[in-house]
Design an enzyme around this catalytic site. Structure first.
Site, PDB file in Angstrom:
ATOM      1  N   ASN A 145      36.678 -26.365 -31.424  1.00  0.00           N
ATOM      2  CA  ASN A 145      36.692 -27.579 -30.413  1.00  0.00           C
ATOM      3  C   ASN A 145      36.586 -26.719 -29.178  1.00  0.00           C
ATOM      4  O   ASN A 145      36.518 -27.362 -28.100  1.00  0.00           O
ATOM      5  CB  ASN A 145      38.280 -28.028 -30.486  1.00  0.00           C
ATOM      6  CG  ASN A 145      39.185 -27.086 -30.323  1.00  0.00           C
ATOM      7  OD1 ASN A 145      39.297 -25.920 -30.846  1.00  0.00           O
ATOM      8  ND2 ASN A 145      40.350 -27.569 -29.821  1.00  0.00           N
ATOM      9  N   GLU A 180      48.019 -20.291 -34.423  1.00  0.00           N
ATOM     10  CA  GLU A 180      48.359 -21.398 -33.451  1.00  0.00           C
ATOM     11  C   GLU A 180      47.547 -22.743 -34.164  1.00  0.00           C
ATOM     12  O   GLU A 180      46.455 -22.517 -34.367  1.00  0.00           O
ATOM     13  CB  GLU A 180      47.443 -20.983 -32.216  1.00  0.00           C
ATOM     14  CG  GLU A 180      48.199 -19.795 -31.531  1.00  0.00           C
ATOM     15  CD  GLU A 180      47.735 -19.390 -30.154  1.00  0.00           C
ATOM     16  OE1 GLU A 180      46.539 -19.883 -29.941  1.00  0.00           O
ATOM     17  OE2 GLU A 180      48.177 -18.393 -29.553  1.00  0.00           O
ATOM     18  N   CYS A 195      44.005 -29.214 -29.504  1.00  0.00           N
ATOM     19  CA  CYS A 195      45.324 -29.225 -30.251  1.00  0.00           C
ATOM     20  C   CYS A 195      46.548 -29.822 -29.363  1.00  0.00           C
ATOM     21  O   CYS A 195      47.191 -30.295 -30.091  1.00  0.00           O
ATOM     22  CB  CYS A 195      45.568 -27.788 -30.410  1.00  0.00           C
ATOM     23  SG  CYS A 195      45.668 -26.759 -29.085  1.00  0.00           S
ATOM     24  N   GLU A 209      51.710 -16.102 -28.284  1.00  0.00           N
ATOM     25  CA  GLU A 209      51.024 -15.115 -27.500  1.00  0.00           C
ATOM     26  C   GLU A 209      51.099 -15.590 -26.077  1.00  0.00           C
ATOM     27  O   GLU A 209      51.799 -16.690 -25.884  1.00  0.00           O
ATOM     28  CB  GLU A 209      49.617 -15.163 -27.996  1.00  0.00           C
ATOM     29  CG  GLU A 209      49.315 -14.880 -29.413  1.00  0.00           C
ATOM     30  CD  GLU A 209      48.291 -14.652 -29.984  1.00  0.00           C
ATOM     31  OE1 GLU A 209      47.093 -14.165 -29.320  1.00  0.00           O
ATOM     32  OE2 GLU A 209      47.789 -14.889 -31.208  1.00  0.00           O
TER      33      GLU A 209
HETATM   34  P1  NAD Z   1      39.963 -25.003 -39.344  1.00  0.00           P
HETATM   35  O1  NAD Z   1      41.397 -24.589 -39.693  1.00  0.00           O
HETATM   36  O2  NAD Z   1      39.275 -25.655 -40.498  1.00  0.00           O
HETATM   37  O3  NAD Z   1      38.815 -23.723 -39.145  1.00  0.00           O
HETATM   38  C1  NAD Z   1      39.636 -22.788 -38.165  1.00  0.00           C
HETATM   39  C2  NAD Z   1      38.713 -21.401 -38.484  1.00  0.00           C
HETATM   40  O4  NAD Z   1      39.089 -20.895 -39.898  1.00  0.00           O
HETATM   41  C3  NAD Z   1      37.357 -21.457 -38.532  1.00  0.00           C
HETATM   42  O5  NAD Z   1      36.679 -20.268 -38.050  1.00  0.00           O
HETATM   43  C4  NAD Z   1      36.995 -21.511 -39.967  1.00  0.00           C
HETATM   44  O6  NAD Z   1      35.889 -21.260 -40.402  1.00  0.00           O
HETATM   45  C5  NAD Z   1      38.042 -20.652 -40.570  1.00  0.00           C
HETATM   46  N1  NAD Z   1      38.558 -20.958 -41.943  1.00  0.00           N
HETATM   47  C6  NAD Z   1      38.237 -22.051 -42.303  1.00  0.00           C
HETATM   48  N2  NAD Z   1      38.602 -21.868 -44.054  1.00  0.00           N
HETATM   49  C7  NAD Z   1      39.318 -20.585 -43.904  1.00  0.00           C
HETATM   50  C8  NAD Z   1      39.725 -19.671 -44.930  1.00  0.00           C
HETATM   51  N3  NAD Z   1      40.020 -20.135 -46.270  1.00  0.00           N
HETATM   52  N4  NAD Z   1      40.100 -18.569 -44.620  1.00  0.00           N
HETATM   53  C9  NAD Z   1      40.113 -18.095 -43.528  1.00  0.00           C
HETATM   54  N5  NAD Z   1      39.527 -18.883 -42.456  1.00  0.00           N
HETATM   55  C10 NAD Z   1      39.111 -19.865 -42.742  1.00  0.00           C
HETATM   56  O7  NAD Z   1      40.172 -25.703 -38.242  1.00  0.00           O
HETATM   57  P2  NAD Z   1      39.030 -26.307 -37.126  1.00  0.00           P
HETATM   58  O8  NAD Z   1      38.851 -27.595 -37.860  1.00  0.00           O
HETATM   59  O9  NAD Z   1      38.096 -25.258 -36.901  1.00  0.00           O
HETATM   60  O10 NAD Z   1      39.876 -26.692 -35.859  1.00  0.00           O
HETATM   61  C11 NAD Z   1      40.730 -27.567 -35.435  1.00  0.00           C
HETATM   62  C12 NAD Z   1      42.182 -27.341 -35.874  1.00  0.00           C
HETATM   63  O11 NAD Z   1      42.519 -26.212 -34.826  1.00  0.00           O
HETATM   64  C13 NAD Z   1      43.173 -28.648 -35.381  1.00  0.00           C
HETATM   65  O12 NAD Z   1      44.031 -28.673 -36.246  1.00  0.00           O
HETATM   66  C14 NAD Z   1      43.575 -27.856 -34.033  1.00  0.00           C
HETATM   67  O13 NAD Z   1      44.769 -28.598 -33.826  1.00  0.00           O
HETATM   68  C15 NAD Z   1      43.783 -26.633 -34.399  1.00  0.00           C
HETATM   69  N6  NAD Z   1      43.884 -25.852 -33.081  1.00  0.00           N
HETATM   70  C16 NAD Z   1      45.054 -25.193 -32.552  1.00  0.00           C
HETATM   71  C17 NAD Z   1      45.088 -24.676 -31.256  1.00  0.00           C
HETATM   72  C18 NAD Z   1      46.243 -23.924 -30.909  1.00  0.00           C
HETATM   73  O14 NAD Z   1      46.157 -23.496 -29.921  1.00  0.00           O
HETATM   74  N7  NAD Z   1      47.452 -24.341 -31.344  1.00  0.00           N
HETATM   75  C19 NAD Z   1      43.986 -24.474 -30.482  1.00  0.00           C
HETATM   76  C20 NAD Z   1      42.743 -25.311 -31.020  1.00  0.00           C
HETATM   77  C21 NAD Z   1      42.613 -25.900 -32.092  1.00  0.00           C
END
Ligand code: NAD
Length: 485
Positions: free
Chosen positions: A157, A255, A288, A462
């Site tokens: 995102n 996060e 997020c 963090e």
């Molecule tokens: P996601 O969990 O699908 O993917 C995040 C990352 O993890 C990607 O690089 C993905 O390739 C990797 N990934 C996927 N499966 C994996 C596995 N089995 N093992 C290791 N890595 C793996 O999340 P997304 O759809 O990319 O992002 C959206 C989510 O991120 C939302 O829930 C959002 O709230 C959260 N987010 C949180 C913050 C925060 O600071 N709290 C900031 C931005 C986004």
């Protein structure tokens, strides 16, 4: 294999991994399309366990020299790195916009400067680490030792911003890094690797393995030579990363997602509150921290609603490269289907769309800014993170009810509240469960302050020295007083 490059928005960038200071290609590749109009942007190297092994090995061999430089030796390189990010804003911003669909002006004016600051801030902060605790028998010297290879896994995102938010403290802490960027938007991270190398980051200190989460991400999370995992993404993926990390007793920083409440009390500045509610549509709601559960004191609900409707009517949805646009597309057809599914199921269960509710005429992946009334408390939409431009509207009659509605959830990432009563604001801030509470403001993120989520929104904090508490091995050297006399 010859190096693969591609031109995106006039910027040439590599689509291969970056391992040990060299571009490395995989035979397998995955396609990246722009959410703006579906344009095919690139075929990117899809790494797996082999590429992750090579990257972790490169990071391990680069680690001793990088760690050995100390914060003073690392700071000049990191300052140059930050400067180089600023210098290349006109390349980074359009690539990020093409890849993510986020606003060009926002990327150019806010995201890239902030990303540079993420690197520069932690380089300076590392110079101040450590303290001496004077006790009766000894001087306790608290040291922040570099811990080894850090795995950074980031979401789509806001990939450039969120990657530098991890990379800055990791590098300043003396870690060498293996970065796994998001498969739906990997391109700006490839540019970042080039910029780091150009600024003099030694080979192997930053390695980039692109790939699908379940392949490259999972291989990285379970790698026994990784000393820290800093992960930003969804709560479900975090559970899988956490299981792998547990096998190696590897500390994690998570996060994750949220369902943050935005509370407006009757004594609030309603203009400011309405503008802030409308701001939750930023990045098409793919934020997020977005306050998507709108909680309004009943007596001002109508007045706030009118102001909000006017603010939303002025919000132009369309091509994020155009200066007047305020909201662009969702990232991917799969995500569009997910967001639509949430709204369709909510409506089938009795919720009503005050506005929006479906595809916007701007194009395939554009979703209308949406506000839902009549969302029940036990419903999926009340409880789950949609990660799209979808807000639900609820009224409350007193402070207790407001807090109860805010806290009735599995998450605890952020909360925003508007009230002119300082006493009330402080009381409510005490009572809501959230890693960040904004009072009469929104989205202020001070790098020196702790950032993270409670409950299912994360593990750890963090920011400031908390980042170093995570990335470093803290050591206490207790020197008996007078023992050298
Ligand atoms: P996601 O969990 O699908 O993917 C995040 C990352 O993890 C990607 O690089 C993905 O390739 C990797 N990934 C996927 N499966 C994996 C596995 N089995 N093992 C290791 N890595 C793996 O999340 P997304 O759809 O990319 O992002 C959206 C989510 O991120 C939302 O829930 C959002 O709230 C959260 N987010 C949180 C913050 C925060 O600071 N709290 C900031 C931005 C986004």
């Amino acid at each position: 294999m010859p190096p693969h490059t591609v031109e995106v928005e006039g910027v040439e960038l590599s689509t291969d991994h970056w391992i040990g200071g060299e571009r490395v290609a995989s035979a397998e590749r995955f396609a990246v399309r722009s959410p703006i109009d579906g344009t095919h942007l690139a075929e990117v190297s899809a790494g797996g366990a082999g590429e992750v092994d090579a990257a972790v090995a490169a990071a391990r061999s680069a680690f001793p020299a990088w760690a050995g430089l100390g914060p003073e030796g690392r700071a000049p390189i990191l300052r140059r790195f930050a400067e180089a990010i600023r210098d290349r804003a006109d390349e980074i911003a359009p690539v990020e916009t093409a890849d993510v669909g986020s606003l060009l002006v926002g990327n150019r004016m806010a995201v890239v400067p902030r990303a540079a600051h993420n690197i520069a801030f932690f380089a300076e902060r590392a110079l101040e680490l450590g303290e001496v605790i004077d006790s009766e028998q000894a001087l306790n010297e608290v040291r922040y030792d570099p811990s080894g290879v850090a795995a950074l896994i980031t979401p789509w995102n806001a990939p450039f911003m969120l990657t530098t938010w991890k990379l800055g403290p990791a590098l300043a802490a003396g870690s060498s890094v293996v970065l796994k960027p998001p498969e739906w938007a990997p391109l700006s991270c490839s540019l970042l690797a080039d910029i780091a190398a150009g600024a003099g980051l030694p080979p192997g200190v930053l390695n980039l393995v692109q790939g699908i989460g379940e392949d490259a991400g999972a291989a990285l999370a379970r790698h026994p030579d990784v000393a820290r995992i800093s992960f930003t993404g969804s709560t479900d993926t975090a559970r899988s990363v956490g299981r792998s990390a547990a096998l190696n007793l590897c500390p994690v920083s998570f996060e994750l997602g949220g369902k943050s409440p935005l509370l407006v009390f009757a004594d609030a500045d309603l203009d400011a509150a309405a503008q802030t509610v409308a701001a939750q549509y930023m990045n098409a709601g793919q934020v997020c921290l977005a306050g998507t559960r709108i909680l309004v004191e009943a007596e001002i609900a109508e007045a706030l609603r009118q102001k909000l409707a006017a603010a939303v009517a002025a919000l132009r949805v369309g091509d994020p490269r155009e200066p007047g646009t305020r909201m662009g597309p969702l990232i991917h057809p799969e995500h569009f289907a997910r967001v639509s599914g949430f709204v369709e199921r909510a409506r089938a269960a009795g919720a009503r769309a005050a506005w929006g509710g479906g595809r916007h005429e701007a194009g395939e992946l554009y979703f209308e800014p949406t506000l839902l009334d009549g969302v029940e408390r036990d419903s999926e939409l009340f409880r789950k993170e949609v990660f799209g431009p979808v807000l639900s509207w609820h009224t409350f009659s007193d402070e207790d009810e407001a807090v109860e509605l805010a806290n009735d959830q599995e998450y605890g990432l952020a909360a925003t509240l508007f009230s002119k009563s300082e006493e009330r604001a402080r009381r409510v801030a005490d009572r809501v469960v959230a890693g960040t509470v904004w009072v009469n403001c929104y989205f202020i993120r001070e790098l020196a302050a702790p950032f993270g989520g409670s409950r299912n929104s994360g593990i750890g904090r963090e920011g400031g020295s908390w980042s170093f508490d995570f990335f470093c091995d803290l050591k206490n050297v207790a020197v008996r007083k007078g023992s050298f006399d």
